[in-house]
Design a protein around this motif. Structure first.
Motif, PDB file in Angstrom:
ATOM      1  N   THR A 271       0.767  -1.332  -0.054  1.00 44.82           N
ATOM      2  CA  THR A 271      -0.006  -0.062  -0.045  1.00 44.82           C
ATOM      3  C   THR A 271       0.696   1.267  -0.102  1.00 44.82           C
ATOM      4  O   THR A 271       1.657   1.481   0.727  1.00 44.82           O
ATOM      5  CB  THR A 271      -0.827  -0.035   1.258  1.00 44.82           C
ATOM      6  N   TYR A 272       0.361   2.274  -0.977  1.00 45.46           N
ATOM      7  CA  TYR A 272       1.358   3.400  -0.868  1.00 45.46           C
ATOM      8  C   TYR A 272       0.376   4.485  -0.006  1.00 45.46           C
ATOM      9  O   TYR A 272      -0.806   4.472  -0.214  1.00 45.46           O
ATOM     10  CB  TYR A 272       1.361   4.248  -2.395  1.00 45.46           C
ATOM     11  N   ILE A 273       1.446   5.059   0.786  1.00 46.72           N
ATOM     12  CA  ILE A 273       0.609   6.064   1.658  1.00 46.72           C
ATOM     13  C   ILE A 273       0.966   7.608   1.264  1.00 46.72           C
ATOM     14  O   ILE A 273       2.178   7.811   0.795  1.00 46.72           O
ATOM     15  CB  ILE A 273       1.245   5.869   3.151  1.00 46.72           C
ATOM     16  N   PHE A 274      -0.074   8.509   1.196  1.00 41.55           N
ATOM     17  CA  PHE A 274       0.125   9.891   0.797  1.00 41.55           C
ATOM     18  C   PHE A 274      -0.606  10.575   1.708  1.00 41.55           C
ATOM     19  O   PHE A 274      -2.022  10.869   1.475  1.00 41.55           O
ATOM     20  CB  PHE A 274      -0.099  10.072  -0.499  1.00 41.55           C
ATOM     21  N   ILE A 275      -0.250  11.376   2.573  1.00 39.45           N
ATOM     22  CA  ILE A 275      -0.956  12.222   3.415  1.00 39.45           C
ATOM     23  C   ILE A 275      -0.507  13.711   3.286  1.00 39.45           C
ATOM     24  O   ILE A 275       0.982  13.949   3.506  1.00 39.45           O
ATOM     25  CB  ILE A 275      -0.520  11.776   4.986  1.00 39.45           C
ATOM     26  N   MET A 276      -1.273  14.605   3.310  1.00 43.77           N
ATOM     27  CA  MET A 276      -1.065  16.148   3.343  1.00 43.77           C
ATOM     28  C   MET A 276      -1.761  16.588   4.571  1.00 43.77           C
ATOM     29  O   MET A 276      -2.849  16.232   4.768  1.00 43.77           O
ATOM     30  CB  MET A 276      -1.313  16.901   2.013  1.00 43.77           C
ATOM     31  N   ASP A 277      -0.908  17.724   4.972  1.00 47.16           N
ATOM     32  CA  ASP A 277      -1.698  18.314   6.165  1.00 47.16           C
ATOM     33  C   ASP A 277      -1.163  19.901   6.267  1.00 47.16           C
ATOM     34  O   ASP A 277       0.009  20.007   5.818  1.00 47.16           O
ATOM     35  CB  ASP A 277      -1.639  17.634   7.583  1.00 47.16           C
ATOM     36  N   LEU A 278      -2.014  20.244   7.203  1.00 49.80           N
ATOM     37  CA  LEU A 278      -1.049  22.054   7.557  1.00 49.80           C
ATOM     38  C   LEU A 278       0.033  21.615   8.330  1.00 49.80           C
ATOM     39  O   LEU A 278       0.179  20.789   9.109  1.00 49.80           O
ATOM     40  CB  LEU A 278      -2.406  22.796   8.249  1.00 49.80           C
ATOM     41  N   LEU A 279       1.008  22.574   8.494  1.00 52.47           N
ATOM     42  CA  LEU A 279       2.063  22.882   9.276  1.00 52.47           C
ATOM     43  C   LEU A 279       1.666  23.669  10.325  1.00 52.47           C
ATOM     44  O   LEU A 279       1.047  24.968  10.000  1.00 52.47           O
ATOM     45  CB  LEU A 279       3.040  23.519   8.426  1.00 52.47           C
ATOM     46  N   ARG A 280       2.000  23.764  11.663  1.00 50.83           N
ATOM     47  CA  ARG A 280       1.917  24.648  12.525  1.00 50.83           C
ATOM     48  C   ARG A 280       3.077  25.726  12.452  1.00 50.83           C
ATOM     49  O   ARG A 280       4.084  25.366  12.423  1.00 50.83           O
ATOM     50  CB  ARG A 280       2.210  24.221  14.229  1.00 50.83           C
ATOM     51  N   PRO A 281       2.622  26.984  12.361  1.00 54.17           N
ATOM     52  CA  PRO A 281       3.624  28.126  12.161  1.00 54.17           C
ATOM     53  C   PRO A 281       4.547  28.325  13.552  1.00 54.17           C
ATOM     54  O   PRO A 281       3.831  27.760  14.494  1.00 54.17           O
ATOM     55  CB  PRO A 281       2.789  29.464  11.845  1.00 54.17           C
ATOM     56  N   ASP A 282       5.502  28.922  13.498  1.00 53.24           N
ATOM     57  CA  ASP A 282       6.143  29.156  14.889  1.00 53.24           C
ATOM     58  C   ASP A 282       5.472  30.165  15.653  1.00 53.24           C
ATOM     59  O   ASP A 282       5.676  30.052  16.873  1.00 53.24           O
ATOM     60  CB  ASP A 282       7.653  29.790  14.343  1.00 53.24           C
ATOM     61  N   THR A 283       4.802  31.024  15.369  1.00 55.40           N
ATOM     62  CA  THR A 283       4.261  32.318  15.935  1.00 55.40           C
ATOM     63  C   THR A 283       2.745  32.405  15.789  1.00 55.40           C
ATOM     64  O   THR A 283       2.709  31.990  14.449  1.00 55.40           O
ATOM     65  CB  THR A 283       5.225  33.557  15.871  1.00 55.40           C
ATOM     66  N   ILE A 284       2.164  32.977  16.672  1.00 56.29           N
ATOM     67  CA  ILE A 284       0.778  33.652  16.387  1.00 56.29           C
ATOM     68  C   ILE A 284       0.753  34.525  15.034  1.00 56.29           C
ATOM     69  O   ILE A 284      -0.215  34.514  14.376  1.00 56.29           O
ATOM     70  CB  ILE A 284       0.384  34.348  17.748  1.00 56.29           C
ATOM     71  N   GLU A 285       1.701  35.294  15.254  1.00 55.32           N
ATOM     72  CA  GLU A 285       1.768  36.413  14.313  1.00 55.32           C
ATOM     73  C   GLU A 285       2.025  35.866  12.781  1.00 55.32           C
ATOM     74  O   GLU A 285       1.272  36.245  11.708  1.00 55.32           O
ATOM     75  CB  GLU A 285       3.021  37.334  14.382  1.00 55.32           C
TER      76      GLU A 285
END
Ligand SMILES: C[S@@+](CC[C@H](N)C(=O)[O-])C[C@H]1O[C@@H](n2cnc3c(N)ncnc32)[C@H](O)[C@@H]1O
Length: 220
Positions: free
Chosen positions: A144-158
């Motif tokens: 089975t090939y796995i391919f997941i995309m997700d958001l990245l948490r930024p370093d700061t609120i700004e």
């Protein structure tokens, strides 16, 4: 910046319709382009699993990318699946190619040996991420090939505010809220690598692909 959880399922009617009606053409086409790039041998795939499919925009795109595949698409939100089912209803040529399944991924089991398991923007919704990776492992065979995309948490609120203003400033307020909350609930690349190591999934690669997305891909 520490991770801040958001509600796991998307079930508020206003939230669901704003999401289902939003224009995700750019990120979702990018998802398909990256998927084709990293698994070019999978054109002949017969079975695909889409975890956390929401209203199904990527699911429908998968039918074109993998013309021989049947797609199981799972979501825990009946409200989201209602949108997906309504769209499918209007596309009779796809009947029999997509099965929308109402289930939490935690409770989802299948006897199908999937050629491909994909997921977009689900991981950050799951309070305990190892539950997600465990399920991927459980549903995969060595082929089975796995391919997941997700958001990245930024370093700061700004930085999270800057990304919200850059990408969804003209969208409904509720979508701006959800995008911002999702950024805060997402993981950093190193955190995802740690999760994979804990689950014995270090064969999978992790890559930052845009200013706000990461992908995880490979065979387990
Ligand atoms: C941000 S949406 C992404 C939808 C779709 N993949 C897309 O890219 O447009 C996340 C979806 O995951 C669903 N979800 C969250 N946690 C889930 C779980 N544990 N099991 C099943 N679905 C879940 C939510 O209800 C929501 O529809």
């Amino acid at each position: 910046m520490n991770r801040l959880l958001e509600p796991e399922l998307m079930i508020e009617p206003e939230q669901v319709s704003a999401y289902a009606e939003a224009d995700f053409e750019e990120p979702h086409s990018n998802f398909i382009d990256l998927l084709k790039h990293y698994c070019s041998t999978l054109y002949e795939a017969r079975s695909v699993l889409d975890l956390g499919c929401g209203p199904g925009d990527i699911t429908f795109k998968l039918t074109k990318a993998f013309p021989k595949a049947t797609i199981d698409a799972v979501d825990g939100s009946g409200e989201m699946l209602k949108f997906a089912e309504d769209i499918l209803e209007g596309k009779p040529w796809l009947h029999g190619r997509i099965n929308f399944i109402h289930s939490m991924i935690q409770d989802f089991n299948s006897t199908t040996q999937y050629d491909l398991i994909i997921s977009n923007s689900l991981l950050h919704h799951i309070p305990e991420p190892l539950v997600f990776w465990n399920k991927i492992k459980e549903l995969s065979s060595p082929e089975t090939y796995i391919f997941i995309m997700d958001l990245l948490r930024p370093d700061t609120i700004e930085e999270a505010q800057r990304l919200r203003d850059l990408y969804v400033k003209y969208e409904p307020e509720i979508l701006q809220r959800d995008f911002y909350n999702s950024l805060l609930a997402a993981f950093e690349v190193d955190e995802v690598r740690e999760q994979l190591a804990k689950e014995d999934l270090s064969n999978l690669d992790v890559l930052q692909v845009t200013d706000r997305h990461l992908i995880v891909f490979g065979n387990i």
